[in-house]
Design a protein around this motif. Structure first.
Motif, PDB file in Angstrom:
ATOM      1  N   THR A   1       8.449 -19.276  27.862  1.00  0.00           N
ATOM      2  CA  THR A   1       7.303 -19.697  28.671  1.00  0.00           C
ATOM      3  C   THR A   1       7.434 -21.183  28.989  1.00  0.00           C
ATOM      4  OG1 THR A   1       5.822 -20.435  26.893  1.00  0.00           O
ATOM      5  CG2 THR A   1       5.897 -18.057  27.337  1.00  0.00           C
ATOM      6  N   GLU A   2       6.466 -21.689  29.724  1.00  0.00           N
ATOM      7  CA  GLU A   2       6.408 -23.117  30.061  1.00  0.00           C
ATOM      8  C   GLU A   2       5.498 -23.878  29.103  1.00  0.00           C
ATOM      9  OE1 GLU A   2       8.461 -24.387  32.333  1.00  0.00           O
ATOM     10  OE2 GLU A   2       9.210 -22.329  32.561  1.00  0.00           O
ATOM     11  N   SER A   3       5.024 -23.233  28.047  1.00  0.00           N
ATOM     12  CA  SER A   3       4.078 -23.830  27.095  1.00  0.00           C
ATOM     13  C   SER A   3       4.690 -23.892  25.698  1.00  0.00           C
ATOM     14  CB  SER A   3       2.814 -22.972  26.995  1.00  0.00           C
ATOM     15  OG  SER A   3       2.165 -22.865  28.226  1.00  0.00           O
ATOM     16  N   ARG A   4       4.131 -24.768  24.881  1.00  0.00           N
ATOM     17  CA  ARG A   4       4.451 -24.755  23.446  1.00  0.00           C
ATOM     18  C   ARG A   4       3.723 -23.573  22.836  1.00  0.00           C
ATOM     19  NH1 ARG A   4       1.790 -28.626  20.781  1.00  0.00           N
ATOM     20  NH2 ARG A   4       0.286 -28.531  22.451  1.00  0.00           N
ATOM     21  N   VAL A   5       4.376 -22.876  21.915  1.00  0.00           N
ATOM     22  CA  VAL A   5       3.722 -21.759  21.242  1.00  0.00           C
ATOM     23  C   VAL A   5       3.762 -21.962  19.732  1.00  0.00           C
ATOM     24  CG1 VAL A   5       4.166 -20.091  23.086  1.00  0.00           C
ATOM     25  CG2 VAL A   5       5.783 -20.283  21.200  1.00  0.00           C
ATOM     26  N   GLY A   6       2.712 -21.459  19.073  1.00  0.00           N
ATOM     27  CA  GLY A   6       2.656 -21.428  17.618  1.00  0.00           C
ATOM     28  C   GLY A   6       2.894 -19.997  17.184  1.00  0.00           C
ATOM     29  N   VAL A   7       3.740 -19.793  16.181  1.00  0.00           N
ATOM     30  CA  VAL A   7       4.151 -18.451  15.781  1.00  0.00           C
ATOM     31  C   VAL A   7       3.880 -18.224  14.299  1.00  0.00           C
ATOM     32  CG1 VAL A   7       6.114 -16.868  15.620  1.00  0.00           C
ATOM     33  CG2 VAL A   7       5.945 -18.441  17.547  1.00  0.00           C
TER      34      VAL A   7
ATOM     35  N   VAL B   1       0.513 -17.938  19.589  1.00  0.00           N
ATOM     36  CA  VAL B   1      -0.565 -18.576  20.337  1.00  0.00           C
ATOM     37  C   VAL B   1       0.042 -19.543  21.348  1.00  0.00           C
ATOM     38  CG1 VAL B   1      -2.571 -20.094  20.155  1.00  0.00           C
ATOM     39  CG2 VAL B   1      -2.100 -18.443  18.347  1.00  0.00           C
ATOM     40  N   ASP B   2      -0.447 -19.496  22.583  1.00  0.00           N
ATOM     41  CA  ASP B   2      -0.035 -20.442  23.613  1.00  0.00           C
ATOM     42  C   ASP B   2      -0.870 -21.707  23.426  1.00  0.00           C
ATOM     43  OD1 ASP B   2       0.108 -21.950  26.038  1.00  0.00           O
ATOM     44  OD2 ASP B   2       0.750 -20.148  27.107  1.00  0.00           O
ATOM     45  N   TYR B   3      -0.245 -22.770  22.925  1.00  0.00           N
ATOM     46  CA  TYR B   3      -0.970 -24.012  22.640  1.00  0.00           C
ATOM     47  C   TYR B   3      -1.420 -24.744  23.895  1.00  0.00           C
ATOM     48  CZ  TYR B   3       0.394 -24.005  17.665  1.00  0.00           C
ATOM     49  OH  TYR B   3       0.558 -23.708  16.331  1.00  0.00           O
ATOM     50  N   ASP B   4      -0.709 -24.588  24.995  1.00  0.00           N
ATOM     51  CA  ASP B   4      -1.001 -25.377  26.192  1.00  0.00           C
ATOM     52  C   ASP B   4      -1.924 -24.670  27.187  1.00  0.00           C
ATOM     53  OD1 ASP B   4       0.619 -27.452  25.212  1.00  0.00           O
ATOM     54  OD2 ASP B   4       2.414 -26.554  26.089  1.00  0.00           O
ATOM     55  N   LYS B   5      -1.758 -23.384  27.385  1.00  0.00           N
ATOM     56  CA  LYS B   5      -2.538 -22.659  28.389  1.00  0.00           C
ATOM     57  C   LYS B   5      -3.558 -21.705  27.792  1.00  0.00           C
ATOM     58  CE  LYS B   5       1.106 -22.923  31.823  1.00  0.00           C
ATOM     59  NZ  LYS B   5       2.086 -22.187  32.613  1.00  0.00           N
ATOM     60  N   GLY B   6      -3.550 -21.542  26.460  1.00  0.00           N
ATOM     61  CA  GLY B   6      -4.461 -20.608  25.817  1.00  0.00           C
ATOM     62  C   GLY B   6      -3.912 -19.198  25.834  1.00  0.00           C
ATOM     63  N   GLY B   7      -4.566 -18.327  25.113  1.00  0.00           N
ATOM     64  CA  GLY B   7      -4.136 -16.940  25.021  1.00  0.00           C
ATOM     65  C   GLY B   7      -3.191 -16.733  23.851  1.00  0.00           C
ATOM     66  N   SER B   8      -2.840 -15.463  23.622  1.00  0.00           N
ATOM     67  CA  SER B   8      -1.968 -15.150  22.491  1.00  0.00           C
ATOM     68  C   SER B   8      -1.223 -13.852  22.733  1.00  0.00           C
ATOM     69  CB  SER B   8      -2.798 -15.046  21.211  1.00  0.00           C
ATOM     70  OG  SER B   8      -3.728 -13.992  21.306  1.00  0.00           O
ATOM     71  N   TRP B   9      -0.224 -13.610  21.900  1.00  0.00           N
ATOM     72  CA  TRP B   9       0.509 -12.364  21.838  1.00  0.00           C
ATOM     73  C   TRP B   9       0.189 -11.756  20.487  1.00  0.00           C
ATOM     74  CZ3 TRP B   9       2.299 -16.914  23.715  1.00  0.00           C
ATOM     75  CH2 TRP B   9       2.840 -16.928  24.997  1.00  0.00           C
TER      76      TRP B   9
END
Length: 142
Positions: free
Chosen positions: A32-38, A79-87
């Motif tokens: 993605t184009e965002s930082r994610v937390g896993v 979790v998408d840290y920059d745009k919100g939302g999650s997987w």
């Protein structure tokens, strides 16, 4: 004589590299184009465990577990840290907001944790696996 010794030494070095074990991991690629937390959930010889948070930069990959995989199924929440939302998914496990390692998946809230839905990753019992996060859906593969 010196040339033969050098050739023999070179052959031994090459054999050493050939005998090295293959490197296997459970990796996550953030496409993605965002930082994610896993966060990661798994079952080992001590029972169920969840761990988090790895922060993975856009368009980068990171090993979550190093070495040969010992289970067929692993569980991921991101979790998408920059745009919100999650997987996420339907497999309920425990998390918390700060860095964590939690043993057990029962009574998350009663133990002071958050009940979180993880998605299942079926590695097919492969020793090496990569999970890829994209903008809309989760994909996985060998």
């Amino acid at each position: 004589m010196l040339r033969n010794t050098a050739l023999a030494a070179g052959a031994l070095v090459m054999l050493g590299f050939a005998a090295a074990p293959a490197h296997a991991d459970l990796k996550l690629c953030n496409n993605t184009e965002s930082r994610v937390g896993v966060a990661l959930g798994y079952k080992d010889k001590e029972g169920w465990a969840t761990e988090g948070w790895w922060t993975i930069a856009p368009q980068k990959c990171m090993p979550l577990l190093k070495g040969d995989l010992i289970a067929r199924y692993y569980y991921v929440f991101a979790v998408d840290y920059d745009k919100g939302g999650s997987w996420g998914g339907k497999s309920i496990m425990c998390t918390r907001d700060k860095v964590f390692t939690i043993r057990g998946i029962e009574d998350c809230e009663g133990r002071g944790y958050t009940k979180t839905g993880f998605f299942e990753v079926d590695t097919g019992e492969e020793k090496d696996w990569t999970v890829s996060l994209s903008g809309e859906k989760t994909t996985q593969g060998k």
